[in-house]
Design an enzyme around this catalytic site. Structure first.
Site, PDB file in Angstrom:
ATOM      1  N   GLN A   1     -13.017  -9.667  -8.957  1.00  0.00           N
ATOM      2  CA  GLN A   1     -12.793  -8.227  -8.752  1.00  0.00           C
ATOM      3  C   GLN A   1     -12.527  -8.031  -7.261  1.00  0.00           C
ATOM      4  O   GLN A   1     -13.242  -8.581  -6.416  1.00  0.00           O
ATOM      5  CB  GLN A   1     -14.015  -7.408  -9.203  1.00  0.00           C
ATOM      6  CG  GLN A   1     -14.414  -7.607 -10.656  1.00  0.00           C
ATOM      7  CD  GLN A   1     -13.454  -6.946 -11.652  1.00  0.00           C
ATOM      8  OE1 GLN A   1     -12.599  -6.146 -11.285  1.00  0.00           O
ATOM      9  NE2 GLN A   1     -13.588  -7.288 -12.927  1.00  0.00           N
TER      10      GLN A   1
ATOM     11  N   PHE B   1     -12.943 -12.352 -22.145  1.00  0.00           N
ATOM     12  CA  PHE B   1     -12.285 -12.392 -20.827  1.00  0.00           C
ATOM     13  C   PHE B   1     -13.357 -12.383 -19.728  1.00  0.00           C
ATOM     14  O   PHE B   1     -13.329 -11.551 -18.815  1.00  0.00           O
ATOM     15  CB  PHE B   1     -11.323 -11.202 -20.655  1.00  0.00           C
ATOM     16  CG  PHE B   1     -10.382 -10.985 -21.809  1.00  0.00           C
ATOM     17  CD1 PHE B   1      -9.237 -11.763 -21.940  1.00  0.00           C
ATOM     18  CD2 PHE B   1     -10.645 -10.022 -22.792  1.00  0.00           C
ATOM     19  CE1 PHE B   1      -8.361 -11.566 -23.018  1.00  0.00           C
ATOM     20  CE2 PHE B   1      -9.779  -9.818 -23.857  1.00  0.00           C
ATOM     21  CZ  PHE B   1      -8.632 -10.592 -23.969  1.00  0.00           C
TER      22      PHE B   1
ATOM     23  N   GLU C   1     -13.480 -17.222 -22.508  1.00  0.00           N
ATOM     24  CA  GLU C   1     -12.471 -17.213 -21.438  1.00  0.00           C
ATOM     25  C   GLU C   1     -11.552 -18.410 -21.668  1.00  0.00           C
ATOM     26  O   GLU C   1     -11.973 -19.415 -22.249  1.00  0.00           O
ATOM     27  CB  GLU C   1     -13.212 -17.301 -20.085  1.00  0.00           C
ATOM     28  CG  GLU C   1     -12.426 -17.727 -18.872  1.00  0.00           C
ATOM     29  CD  GLU C   1     -11.389 -16.717 -18.382  1.00  0.00           C
ATOM     30  OE1 GLU C   1     -11.655 -15.506 -18.374  1.00  0.00           O
ATOM     31  OE2 GLU C   1     -10.287 -17.176 -18.035  1.00  0.00           O
TER      32      GLU C   1
ATOM     33  N   CYS D   1       0.857  -1.205   0.000  1.00  0.00           N
ATOM     34  CA  CYS D   1       0.000   0.000   0.000  1.00  0.00           C
ATOM     35  C   CYS D   1       0.883   1.242   0.000  1.00  0.00           C
ATOM     36  O   CYS D   1       0.940   1.974   0.991  1.00  0.00           O
ATOM     37  CB  CYS D   1      -0.903   0.013   1.234  1.00  0.00           C
ATOM     38  SG  CYS D   1      -2.118  -1.291   1.259  1.00  0.00           S
TER      39      CYS D   1
ATOM     40  N   CYS E   1      -7.804  -2.215 -16.400  1.00  0.00           N
ATOM     41  CA  CYS E   1      -7.075  -1.888 -15.165  1.00  0.00           C
ATOM     42  C   CYS E   1      -5.688  -1.345 -15.485  1.00  0.00           C
ATOM     43  O   CYS E   1      -4.813  -1.365 -14.633  1.00  0.00           O
ATOM     44  CB  CYS E   1      -7.019  -3.089 -14.226  1.00  0.00           C
ATOM     45  SG  CYS E   1      -6.264  -4.532 -14.971  1.00  0.00           S
TER      46      CYS E   1
ATOM     47  N   CYS F   1      -3.538  -7.715   7.904  1.00  0.00           N
ATOM     48  CA  CYS F   1      -3.558  -6.844   6.733  1.00  0.00           C
ATOM     49  C   CYS F   1      -4.887  -6.099   6.775  1.00  0.00           C
ATOM     50  O   CYS F   1      -5.955  -6.698   6.587  1.00  0.00           O
ATOM     51  CB  CYS F   1      -3.426  -7.686   5.461  1.00  0.00           C
ATOM     52  SG  CYS F   1      -3.647  -6.715   3.975  1.00  0.00           S
TER      53      CYS F   1
HETATM   54  C1  LIG Z   1      -9.507  -8.930 -15.443  1.00  0.00           C
HETATM   55  S1  LIG Z   1     -10.043 -10.588 -15.463  1.00  0.00           S
HETATM   56  C2  LIG Z   1     -11.754 -10.354 -15.747  1.00  0.00           C
HETATM   57  C3  LIG Z   1     -12.664 -11.496 -15.412  1.00  0.00           C
HETATM   58  C4  LIG Z   1     -14.147 -11.161 -15.298  1.00  0.00           C
HETATM   59  N1  LIG Z   1     -14.597 -10.259 -16.311  1.00  0.00           N
HETATM   60  C5  LIG Z   1     -14.502 -10.633 -13.924  1.00  0.00           C
HETATM   61  O1  LIG Z   1     -14.981  -9.503 -13.811  1.00  0.00           O
HETATM   62  O2  LIG Z   1     -14.335 -11.366 -12.941  1.00  0.00           O
HETATM   63  C6  LIG Z   1      -9.401 -11.154 -16.968  1.00  0.00           C
HETATM   64  C7  LIG Z   1      -9.760 -12.550 -17.359  1.00  0.00           C
HETATM   65  O3  LIG Z   1      -9.133 -12.835 -18.623  1.00  0.00           O
HETATM   66  C8  LIG Z   1      -8.753 -14.189 -18.635  1.00  0.00           C
HETATM   67  N2  LIG Z   1      -7.707 -14.328 -19.665  1.00  0.00           N
HETATM   68  C9  LIG Z   1      -6.408 -13.953 -19.569  1.00  0.00           C
HETATM   69  N3  LIG Z   1      -5.775 -14.217 -20.728  1.00  0.00           N
HETATM   70  C10 LIG Z   1      -6.688 -14.775 -21.570  1.00  0.00           C
HETATM   71  C11 LIG Z   1      -6.633 -15.256 -22.903  1.00  0.00           C
HETATM   72  N4  LIG Z   1      -5.490 -15.220 -23.603  1.00  0.00           N
HETATM   73  N5  LIG Z   1      -7.752 -15.743 -23.467  1.00  0.00           N
HETATM   74  C12 LIG Z   1      -8.910 -15.788 -22.762  1.00  0.00           C
HETATM   75  N6  LIG Z   1      -9.025 -15.348 -21.490  1.00  0.00           N
HETATM   76  C13 LIG Z   1      -7.931 -14.843 -20.895  1.00  0.00           C
HETATM   77  C14 LIG Z   1      -8.292 -14.446 -17.211  1.00  0.00           C
HETATM   78  O4  LIG Z   1      -8.322 -15.832 -16.916  1.00  0.00           O
HETATM   79  C15 LIG Z   1      -9.300 -13.644 -16.410  1.00  0.00           C
HETATM   80  O5  LIG Z   1     -10.415 -14.431 -16.070  1.00  0.00           O
END
Ligand SMILES: C[S@@+](CC[C@H](N)C(=O)[O-])C[C@H]1O[C@@H](n2cnc3c(N)ncnc32)[C@H](O)[C@@H]1O
Length: 388
Positions: free
Chosen positions: A213, A245, A267, A83, A340, A158
């Protein structure tokens, strides 16, 4: 001994470090400092155009400094590096984050109007908000990575974790010392991931948990934002929807509520997809694919050739090939991009031709750090090429 110099912190870098000017004019980045701090700095490393320095003596204190609530916070060896902004008033952290976004957007010239950038959503809680963590352990200690090093900073508690996660940490500490948690040769540590949906018995060494999240209050707000945005579209424009994703279906659950349209949720991680399937969502087709491989796009296109909405929430590195990807979906009218990482987001949307950034909503999911979440609405320009 490395050179020392007197200076005043004049700004904060996008990585959250204080910026000071050396008498020679060279810029140095300093952790654990804020605008208004003045004192003696020691050079730690130097490149041709900039360097890194450490604060040795604070002579004038920034008026927005506060006493950090966590005893592990610090910038010395052994302190927790988790932090880095905890020594600054929360409101000032938000001001700095807002400046990061507005300056980056101005430089990239991406916003269609000044009103498109919305005021940041502050986190309702500045302690007890985090629902997951990754600890490191060598069998003797458990903690996070120490500030500016590759060592474990042992932690007893924490304060940013919510009560369930803090309890899980107490349970883990009770298991120390542990022969089973000793690092194997060539490794400094093992990792342990927890989240507030896990029971203590289910915690395993070096096992990744499905993405979640990190701040549930802010997550609920992000989900409402997406729901409102799609509700406000005309019936015709609400779908079909492609969601990239999708993880374990955090946003998919919202998309499935639009019963007139199908959603294709994509995903790559199997255990996230298992959790998504357990949700048993209606109007949703699930596809396991590596989105970064263009060979996967054919399957997405053949399932949703007429997609009108794209929702994507990529990992920190963004989705570099987004413009090539959307060439496969000429009917798309809206993109909702959840990001992000400001630089990766800017790189991605700058590559889109015929689209405008109609709304950008910054969200603070990560108090006491320079990190920021963005919710973006992109609209296809009326003059942009449309499907015949
Ligand atoms: C920021 S997280 C978002 C997950 C979801 N939208 C949530 O709000 O919980 C990004 C996601 O992308 C997936 N990811 C990363 N690389 C990827 C890829 N090459 N192809 C498909 N999914 C992928 C990760 O496993 C993860 O679940």
């Amino acid at each position: 001994m490395s050179e020392e110099f007197k200076a005043k912190v004049r700004d904060i870098s996008s990585l959250g470090l204080g910026i000071v000017d050396h008498p020679s004019g060279k810029v140095f980045f300093v952790p654990g400092t804020w605008v208004g701090d003045e004192g003696i700095f020691r050079i730690e490393s130097e490149k041709k155009r900039y360097g890194h320095a450490r604060l040795i003596k604070l002579e004038t204190t920034s008026p927005v400094r506060v006493t950090p609530s966590c005893p592990h916070h610090g910038f010395e060896f052994g302190s927790c590096g988790g932090c880095p902004w905890m020594m600054v008033e929360y409101n000032e952290q938000l001001v700095a984050k807002t400046k990061f976004v507005s300056q980056a957007m101005k430089r990239a010239n991406l916003l269609t109007s000044v009103d498109a950038l919305k005021p940041i959503w502050a986190s309702p809680k500045t302690l007890g908000f985090r629902n997951r963590a990754q600890f490191k352990t060598d069998g003797k200690r458990i903690g996070y990575v120490s500030a500016g090093s590759h060592e474990i900073a042992e932690i007893e508690d924490c304060l940013i974790l919510n009560d369930k996660c803090r309890d899980l940490l107490v349970g883990l500490r009770k298991q120390l010392p542990s022969e089973n948690w000793k690092a194997s040769p060539g490794h400094d540590w093992n990792f342990i991931e927890i989240d507030d949906g896990l029971e203590a018995e289910a915690i395993k060494l070096n096992a990744r948990q499905a993405f979640k999240q990190a701040d549930e209050d802010q997550n609920l707000r992000m989900k409402s934002w997406l729901e409102d945005k799609i509700s406000n579209l005309s019936e015709k424009d609400r779908g079909p929807i492609v969601e990239l994703f999708c993880g374990s279906g955090n946003f998919t659950e919202i998309l499935s509520r639009f019963s007139s349209h199908q959603t294709l949720a994509v995903e790559s991680t199997p255990h996230s997809l298992e959790k998504l399937k357990d949700r048993d969502l209606v109007n949703v087709e699930v596809l396991q694919a590596d989105i970064f491989l263009s060979e996967s796009w054919g399957k997405i296109k053949s399932s949703m050739p007429e997609a009108r909405v794209l929702v994507l929430d990529p990992p920190r590195i963004g989705f570099k090939s987004i413009s090539k990807f959307i060439e496969n979906f000429p009917s798309l009218q809206k993109i909702f991009y959840i990001s992000c990482s400001i630089p990766d987001f800017i790189r991605d949307i700058s590559s889109l031709v015929g689209w405008e950034l109609s709304e950008l909503q910054p969200v603070d999911q990560f108090p006491h750090t320079p990190h920021l979440e963005l919710l973006a609405e992109l609209t296809r320009r009326e003059d942009a090429p449309q499907k015949a």
